[in-house]
Design a protein around this motif. Sequence first.
Motif, PDB file in Angstrom:
ATOM      1  N   GLU A   1       0.784  -1.160   0.049  1.00 55.33           N
ATOM      2  CA  GLU A   1      -0.180  -0.049   0.055  1.00 55.33           C
ATOM      3  C   GLU A   1       0.774   1.385  -0.054  1.00 55.33           C
ATOM      4  O   GLU A   1       0.538   2.509  -0.254  1.00 55.33           O
ATOM      5  CB  GLU A   1      -0.703   0.043   1.270  1.00 55.33           C
ATOM      6  N   THR A   2       2.080   1.040   0.166  1.00 59.21           N
ATOM      7  CA  THR A   2       2.919   2.272   0.276  1.00 59.21           C
ATOM      8  C   THR A   2       3.175   2.663  -1.109  1.00 59.21           C
ATOM      9  O   THR A   2       3.947   1.984  -2.066  1.00 59.21           O
ATOM     10  CB  THR A   2       4.258   1.957   0.993  1.00 59.21           C
ATOM     11  N   LYS A   3       2.974   3.861  -1.378  1.00 54.41           N
ATOM     12  CA  LYS A   3       3.200   4.435  -2.660  1.00 54.41           C
ATOM     13  C   LYS A   3       4.801   4.805  -2.914  1.00 54.41           C
ATOM     14  O   LYS A   3       5.409   5.357  -2.005  1.00 54.41           O
ATOM     15  CB  LYS A   3       2.506   5.880  -2.888  1.00 54.41           C
ATOM     16  N   HIS A   4       5.059   4.352  -4.090  1.00 55.44           N
ATOM     17  CA  HIS A   4       6.572   4.331  -4.647  1.00 55.44           C
ATOM     18  C   HIS A   4       6.729   5.995  -4.913  1.00 55.44           C
ATOM     19  O   HIS A   4       5.904   6.485  -5.524  1.00 55.44           O
ATOM     20  CB  HIS A   4       7.023   3.559  -5.688  1.00 55.44           C
ATOM     21  N   LYS A   5       7.829   6.285  -4.658  1.00 51.34           N
ATOM     22  CA  LYS A   5       8.165   7.929  -5.187  1.00 51.34           C
ATOM     23  C   LYS A   5       8.060   8.432  -6.510  1.00 51.34           C
ATOM     24  O   LYS A   5       7.853   9.480  -6.916  1.00 51.34           O
ATOM     25  CB  LYS A   5       9.593   8.309  -4.585  1.00 51.34           C
ATOM     26  N   ASP A   6       8.109   7.265  -7.282  1.00 49.52           N
ATOM     27  CA  ASP A   6       8.267   7.751  -8.653  1.00 49.52           C
ATOM     28  C   ASP A   6       6.757   7.255  -9.429  1.00 49.52           C
ATOM     29  O   ASP A   6       6.705   7.377 -10.702  1.00 49.52           O
ATOM     30  CB  ASP A   6       9.266   6.773  -9.630  1.00 49.52           C
ATOM     31  N   GLU A   7       5.852   7.181  -8.796  1.00 50.47           N
ATOM     32  CA  GLU A   7       4.700   6.444  -9.424  1.00 50.47           C
ATOM     33  C   GLU A   7       4.015   7.743 -10.366  1.00 50.47           C
ATOM     34  O   GLU A   7       3.301   7.404 -11.471  1.00 50.47           O
ATOM     35  CB  GLU A   7       3.415   6.013  -8.361  1.00 50.47           C
ATOM     36  N   ASP A   8       3.961   9.024  -9.924  1.00 55.14           N
ATOM     37  CA  ASP A   8       3.289  10.123 -10.668  1.00 55.14           C
ATOM     38  C   ASP A   8       4.127   9.952 -12.206  1.00 55.14           C
ATOM     39  O   ASP A   8       3.564  10.272 -12.995  1.00 55.14           O
ATOM     40  CB  ASP A   8       3.623  11.341 -10.008  1.00 55.14           C
ATOM     41  N   GLN A   9       5.475   9.834 -12.174  1.00 51.70           N
ATOM     42  CA  GLN A   9       6.184   9.831 -13.494  1.00 51.70           C
ATOM     43  C   GLN A   9       5.677   8.684 -14.100  1.00 51.70           C
ATOM     44  O   GLN A   9       5.699   8.659 -15.593  1.00 51.70           O
ATOM     45  CB  GLN A   9       7.826   9.837 -12.913  1.00 51.70           C
TER      46      GLN A   9
END
Length: 414
Positions: free
Chosen positions: A90-98
Amino acid sequence: MDRDDQAKNRENSDSEGQPKFLSDSERLRKRNEVEIACNARDVVELARLSTTPGGFIDDELRSRAWSDLDADMQATVHQDPSNEESLGSETKHKDEDQVMLDVGRSFVYYPIDQSSKAMEGMKAQLAKIIICNLREYPMLSYFQGYHDIVQVLLLVLGPELAMTAVAYVSLIRIRDFMLPSLSPSLDHLQLLPAILYCVDPKLCNHLSKTRPVFALASTLTLYAHDIQDYRDIARLFDFLLAHEASVSIYLFAVIILSRDQELFEIEPDDPDMLHFTLSKLPKNLDFDTLITRTMKIFHNHPPRSLPFRAWNRVSSYSVLKTSRNPSHLVNGVPLEQSLEDGKKLFDSQAAELRRIEFQKRIRRSLWRYRRPLGGVGAAVMVGVLSIWLQRQTQNGHSILLSRIWSLLRASFHS
């Protein structure tokens, strides 16, 4: 994506990745050879077949062959990423927006003749596969073009097997590109001038004022960013996945060598034009011929033999040195690497990068302050640091700190 949809996508992906120039009888003969190797799980024979015309022929055989090239691709069955709830941690990865921005620009050239609804479904699957992998291995840093690699794996393998393949490729094949620093990726490119020098010293000298960063986009993405024909990129992946990571650099060197006349027409004192020309791959490359020449040069000038200490400058943790060629055997058994091995190597190389960066900061700081300190101040600083380093050495940090101490002494006594 169900099996019918997957088959339909293959049909629309330039004839399921089938080779362009083999006759029906040649294709049938090659198909039989690949099937025999797959049935026997003969990775040595598969590696050989990947270098011969047509590679693994079509996506049905390609899927089996790629799986047989690594045990981690065979047995692990992940959740189907078409499941809306299947996103791993469930922890979002820092690069998901890209990731989402890049996925929106995916599937530009293939598959063809897809409805808008089908394309959106494929993009959703692609995003889920990438995000699942990044959340599973949060230390990996996403890079633009990674989605180009993953979309090829998705089209050939389907969603379930692609999930496993993406983890394998990320940790075993392109790990250097997913570190927090770009410097290991640039280290790969330092092999290019050395390879060129071995084969064509004149061409190497002609390009000497042009830094090899022109090859970054192609090698970073296993050529998936630049090759627009599905049959070509699928066939090229046959070759790249069956051999150690350094062959990708040798292949780019061969592409350069094939363009020698074009490059000699550009003045060597015009590095910008040379860079622009070399950063764009020519259209309609004959990959079967290029692969044959790549393997010849690779065998005649293996990485360890390259001049300019090019191979010595590559980290011992780099994929260039740790990716295993299936034709390397121990007691007749191919060497393999697990995902756990890849994670450990990633951690080791990341730690090595931190040490190198720390040493660079020490050098910069010393150079900045060495003159203002003066003789007395420098002597006091060296004395204090000497006591501190001795205490830290007793605590088990001897290798790094001894290196720092040598840098300090050299700086203050120069």
